[in-house]
Design a protein around this motif. Structure first.
Motif, PDB file in Angstrom:
ATOM      1  N   SER A 130       0.831  -1.202   0.000  1.00  0.00           N
ATOM      2  CA  SER A 130       0.000   0.000   0.000  1.00  0.00           C
ATOM      3  C   SER A 130       0.865   1.252   0.000  1.00  0.00           C
ATOM      4  N   ASN A 131       1.864   1.281   0.861  1.00  0.00           N
ATOM      5  CA  ASN A 131       2.717   2.464   0.983  1.00  0.00           C
ATOM      6  C   ASN A 131       3.475   2.760  -0.300  1.00  0.00           C
ATOM      7  N   ILE A 132       4.115   1.769  -0.873  1.00  0.00           N
ATOM      8  CA  ILE A 132       4.984   2.060  -2.023  1.00  0.00           C
ATOM      9  C   ILE A 132       4.168   2.469  -3.250  1.00  0.00           C
ATOM     10  N   ILE A 133       2.990   1.884  -3.420  1.00  0.00           N
ATOM     11  CA  ILE A 133       2.150   2.311  -4.548  1.00  0.00           C
ATOM     12  C   ILE A 133       1.732   3.765  -4.351  1.00  0.00           C
ATOM     13  N   GLY A 134       1.331   4.123  -3.153  1.00  0.00           N
ATOM     14  CA  GLY A 134       0.981   5.515  -2.883  1.00  0.00           C
ATOM     15  C   GLY A 134       2.166   6.446  -3.088  1.00  0.00           C
ATOM     16  N   MET A 135       3.341   6.039  -2.681  1.00  0.00           N
ATOM     17  CA  MET A 135       4.544   6.857  -2.833  1.00  0.00           C
ATOM     18  C   MET A 135       4.893   7.064  -4.303  1.00  0.00           C
ATOM     19  N   LEU A 136       4.803   5.990  -5.079  1.00  0.00           N
ATOM     20  CA  LEU A 136       5.122   6.092  -6.514  1.00  0.00           C
ATOM     21  C   LEU A 136       4.083   6.938  -7.240  1.00  0.00           C
ATOM     22  N   GLN A 137       2.817   6.781  -6.895  1.00  0.00           N
ATOM     23  CA  GLN A 137       1.782   7.610  -7.510  1.00  0.00           C
ATOM     24  C   GLN A 137       2.013   9.085  -7.207  1.00  0.00           C
ATOM     25  N   THR A 138       2.377   9.369  -5.949  1.00  0.00           N
ATOM     26  CA  THR A 138       2.629  10.753  -5.555  1.00  0.00           C
ATOM     27  C   THR A 138       3.802  11.329  -6.347  1.00  0.00           C
ATOM     28  N   ALA A 139       4.869  10.558  -6.471  1.00  0.00           N
ATOM     29  CA  ALA A 139       6.043  11.017  -7.218  1.00  0.00           C
ATOM     30  C   ALA A 139       5.694  11.287  -8.679  1.00  0.00           C
ATOM     31  N   PHE A 140       4.917  10.399  -9.283  1.00  0.00           N
ATOM     32  CA  PHE A 140       4.535  10.613 -10.682  1.00  0.00           C
ATOM     33  C   PHE A 140       3.625  11.831 -10.816  1.00  0.00           C
ATOM     34  N   LEU A 184      -1.404   7.761   6.583  1.00  0.00           N
ATOM     35  CA  LEU A 184      -0.626   8.816   5.926  1.00  0.00           C
ATOM     36  C   LEU A 184      -0.430   8.481   4.451  1.00  0.00           C
ATOM     37  N   GLY A 185      -0.227   7.200   4.168  1.00  0.00           N
ATOM     38  CA  GLY A 185      -0.053   6.774   2.780  1.00  0.00           C
ATOM     39  C   GLY A 185      -1.314   6.863   1.954  1.00  0.00           C
ATOM     40  N   TYR A 186      -2.478   6.810   2.614  1.00  0.00           N
ATOM     41  CA  TYR A 186      -3.730   6.872   1.864  1.00  0.00           C
ATOM     42  C   TYR A 186      -3.911   8.220   1.179  1.00  0.00           C
ATOM     43  N   TRP A 187      -3.252   9.255   1.703  1.00  0.00           N
ATOM     44  CA  TRP A 187      -3.329  10.558   1.032  1.00  0.00           C
ATOM     45  C   TRP A 187      -2.866  10.428  -0.423  1.00  0.00           C
ATOM     46  N   GLY A 188      -1.705   9.840  -0.619  1.00  0.00           N
ATOM     47  CA  GLY A 188      -1.179   9.684  -1.977  1.00  0.00           C
ATOM     48  C   GLY A 188      -1.802   8.528  -2.724  1.00  0.00           C
TER      49      GLY A 188
END
Length: 731
Positions: free
Chosen positions: A508-518, A578-582
């Protein structure tokens, strides 16, 4: 806010958006404490002049120099020179004036000193005033009824010890250990018999009788009392009726019934100098005076709004919790003395600061206040230095400090010398830090309308995510090895059994992080990596796995999996939300967003018993109309103003329904009010009942309270309230 008023307001909560909940004033409780230098007994009262005076060990005292969060002391009352050296046996209040009793007389300094009368009980220790300046005096076994120094009636209670005398309903009430008597028209009658009686309070409609096994209550029509035993603490030592409402003291704090049948419980030094309650009385300005063996507490309440509370906490953070831009704890205090202690480093300096930075980004988006913008700027500078002080490109430190104090730092072995002279940084950075940073960078980039800050946030976001993607989805430390917890690589993530929480969390975290970065950089490598993880390595299935499937690792699992699944990990909850934001906000497409929404709401359903406004408001991001608004307001209103780590105990309470041991570590059927439970951040189990705090630490409100409040304001859940931003209390 009264529950019926809140329910009424919720009727308007409908439609696609959020109808704002008006920020209606509520009663905020806080305590002003006065410590005694010696163990105390006796009583304390307040008179018509709002003067507080007490008696302990035969000496009169006054509370002095106390403010909220700045305790005072109990000082000898030397104002009347004629009373110095007097052998005062007890005191009371009659017609809103102080009265005193010694071995031969009963008097008051009011009425120009004219009111004084003699009695004939040299060992007298209790009295009460009735009609027309008539008094009943007792030495424990004998009773003498007097007026104008004349004995009107007297008797002896053989084998009994008078505990208290009260006057109500045109009647004197006399309590012994085994009996409650009435005295009217010179007739002594037994009203009720039992054992272990300790205290008494009554008025025209109710009688409250304290005992070692609970308290008895008669209402106006009852012939027999109801015995209450399902209490926060059972052995009652003192009772007072204040504005018709009972307050009950015990050797484990003080409590008062609430309209819903539960109790408001005040225990520990958040509220009281000591837990053993000696007496209770009404204080000035609707306060409650609780006299304990270690001093006096003045329980106070003030009508404030959530916005008032927010600015109180904003000041708390800025005054005592900013260390080099970090949101830090104040540690090493001397029993809650805010003038002592130091701003401490922590493993999660980056995480706590990210959460505070997020709160200020939401605050700025909601209010456009300049101070919120400056707070964002300072905290973002601190996060930036986490990257520039390490020798590894894109690898953030956990924390940093001046190298001159390296030997004093906790876990000194993991602190490394920075390429920048004079500084040291903390290694072994974890996934907690990474998800916090991504959340903070995203909120600044999206919500803070300052081009320089937005550009810096996006650059730092890209710096971190480039490091992670370039190092095969690991955080790689100064030694060239992945840190223990900074791991999102499929080989690691999918090594866990499907029911172990870290498999779901890290996906969950890494997908949210990558989406945010993109979303903010538009660099295709982040998008490609996210889809690779979801399609090739099952990360979408991992993150969508229902929470009811998460549990302990099977018997044939590796030891690491077993270790990480011994019970529900509440630190993971913080990382998820916190990760759900992204994850939700920057979803690549609507189909994925639908999957994410389902996963978020499923997780929230598991979190609902905690009544945490943070989880509820992050869930509201999905647009769901069901996210426990009433419980969120309850959380924000009941959260204490005193954030010091005092000793708090609840496991002895008989008014709670305890649950069998379970994976979630939920100890009770309902979560205890934030005002009554140990001080903790969002990453700890809110069902923890006891904590042996010593008053050495003060938590920052930056992550614990300001984050959910300002998120609620930004989302339009909570309406702004009129406020002059003035401090309500000295803090």
């Amino acid at each position: 806010m009264n529950s019926w008023r809140l329910t009424f307001l919720l009727v308007f909560w409908s439609g696609i958006g959020f109808s704002q909940i008006p920020d209606i004033p509520f009663e905020q409780w806080y305590s002003i404490k006065y410590y005694a230098t010696v163990r105390t007994d006796g009583k304390v009262f307040s008179d018509r002049n709002h003067l507080v005076q007490g008696l302990s060990g035969g000496q009169l005292f006054l509370p002095a120099n106390g403010q909220f969060l700045h305790p005072g002391t109990l000082m000898l009352d030397t104002r009347y020179r004629s009373m110095q050296g007097a052998k005062i046996r007890t005191m009371n209040v009659y017609q809103n004036q102080f009265w005193y009793l010694d071995e031969s007389k009963l008097w008051s300094n009011a009425w120009a000193g004219r009111r004084a009368l003699s009695h004939h009980l040299p060992q007298a220790k209790s009295f009460a005033g009735g009609a027309d300046y008539r008094f009943l005096v007792s030495d424990g076994t004998s009773l003498e009824y007097i007026k104008d120094s004349l004995t009107l009636w007297q008797t002896k209670l053989t084998g009994e010890d008078v505990k208290a005398i009260h006057y109500a309903r045109n009647t004197f009430w006399i309590l012994t250990v085994t009996n409650l008597y009435t005295l009217q028209n010179h007739q002594l009658q037994n009203y009720y018999s039992g054992d272990g009686f300790t205290s008494l309070a009554l008025n025209d409609t109710s009688i409250y009788l304290g005992s070692e096994k609970g308290y008895y209550h008669w209402n106006k029509r009852a012939k027999q009392p109801t015995l209450h035993t399902k209490l926060p603490s059972v052995s009652i030592s003192a009772i007072a009726l204040i504005d018709g409402h009972p307050w009950l003291g015990t050797n484990q704090g003080v409590f008062t019934p609430k309209p819903d049948g539960t109790y408001a419980y005040f225990q520990g030094e958040r509220w009281l100098p000591g837990d053993q309650v000696v007496s209770i009385a009404q204080g000035p300005q609707q306060t409650i005076l609780v006299f304990t063996t270690h001093g006096l507490a003045q329980l106070s309440k003030q009508s404030i709004t959530l916005q008032d509370k927010a600015y109180f906490f904003e000041n708390q953070v800025r005054a005592r919790h900013i260390r080099n831009g970090f949101n830090a704890s104040l540690e090493g205090m001397e029993k809650g003395n805010l003038a002592t202690g130091y701003l401490a480093d922590a493993d999660n300096d980056g995480l706590w600061t990210s959460m505070y930075l997020g709160s200020q980004a939401f605050r700025y988006a909601a209010t456009q206040e300049k101070q919120a913008l400056e707070n964002c700027r300072e905290s973002l500078d601190a996060l930036e230095r986490l990257y520039t002080l390490t020798p590894v490109p894109g690898f953030p430190a956990r924390s940093f400090e001046r190298s001159s104090i390296k030997s004093q730092l906790a876990d000194s072995k993991v602190w490394q010398n920075s390429p920048q002279p004079g500084w040291t940084w903390k290694a072994t950075t974890s996934s907690d830090e990474a998800i916090g940073h991504v959340f903070a960078f995203a909120t600044v980039a999206e919500l803070v309308n300052d081009p320089n800050l937005q550009a810096k946030a996006i650059r730092l976001l890209d710096t971190l995510m480039n490091h992670i993607v370039s190092h095969d989805l690991y955080l790689v430390d100064y030694d060239g090895k992945p840190t223990k917890w900074g791991r999102w690589n499929p080989e690691y993530v999918n090594s866990f059994p499907v029911n172990v929480g870290d498999r779901k969390l890290n996906s969950s975290n890494i997908i949210g992080m990558l989406q945010t970065a993109f979303h903010f950089t538009k660099k295709e490598k982040y998008r490609q990596k996210a889809f690779e993880l979801m399609k090739k390595h099952g990360y979408l299935a991992n993150l969508a796995r229902p929470m009811n499937e998460i549990g302990k690792a099977p018997d044939n699992a590796d030891e690491h999996s077993k270790l990480l699944s011994e019970g529900w990990n509440h630190s993971d909850d913080e990382m998820y939300f916190l990760g759900y934001w992204g994850l939700y906000r920057y979803a690549f497409n609507d189909t994925l967003r639908s999957h994410y929404r389902k996963a978020i709401i499923d997780h929230w359903q598991a979190e609902r018993p905690e009544k945490d406004a943070t989880w509820n408001f992050f869930t509201a991001l999905t647009g769901t109309q069901t996210f426990d608004v009433k419980e969120s307001i309850w959380y924000l209103q009941h959260y204490p103003l005193d954030l010091i780590d005092w000793r708090i105990q609840n496991s002895h309470r008989q008014d709670l329904r305890f649950l069998p041991d379970n994976f979630r570590k939920q100890t009770t059927s309902q979560v205890v009010s934030p005002a009554e439970r140990p001080m903790q951040r969002h990453n700890r189990n809110t069902f923890i009942l006891d904590e042996n705090g010593t008053g050495q630490s003060e938590f920052s409100a930056g992550d614990t309270w300001l984050l959910p409040y300002w998120l609620g304001r930004y989302l339009g859940i909570i309406k702004a309230a009129p406020s002059n931003h003035s401090l309500l209390f000295s803090n």
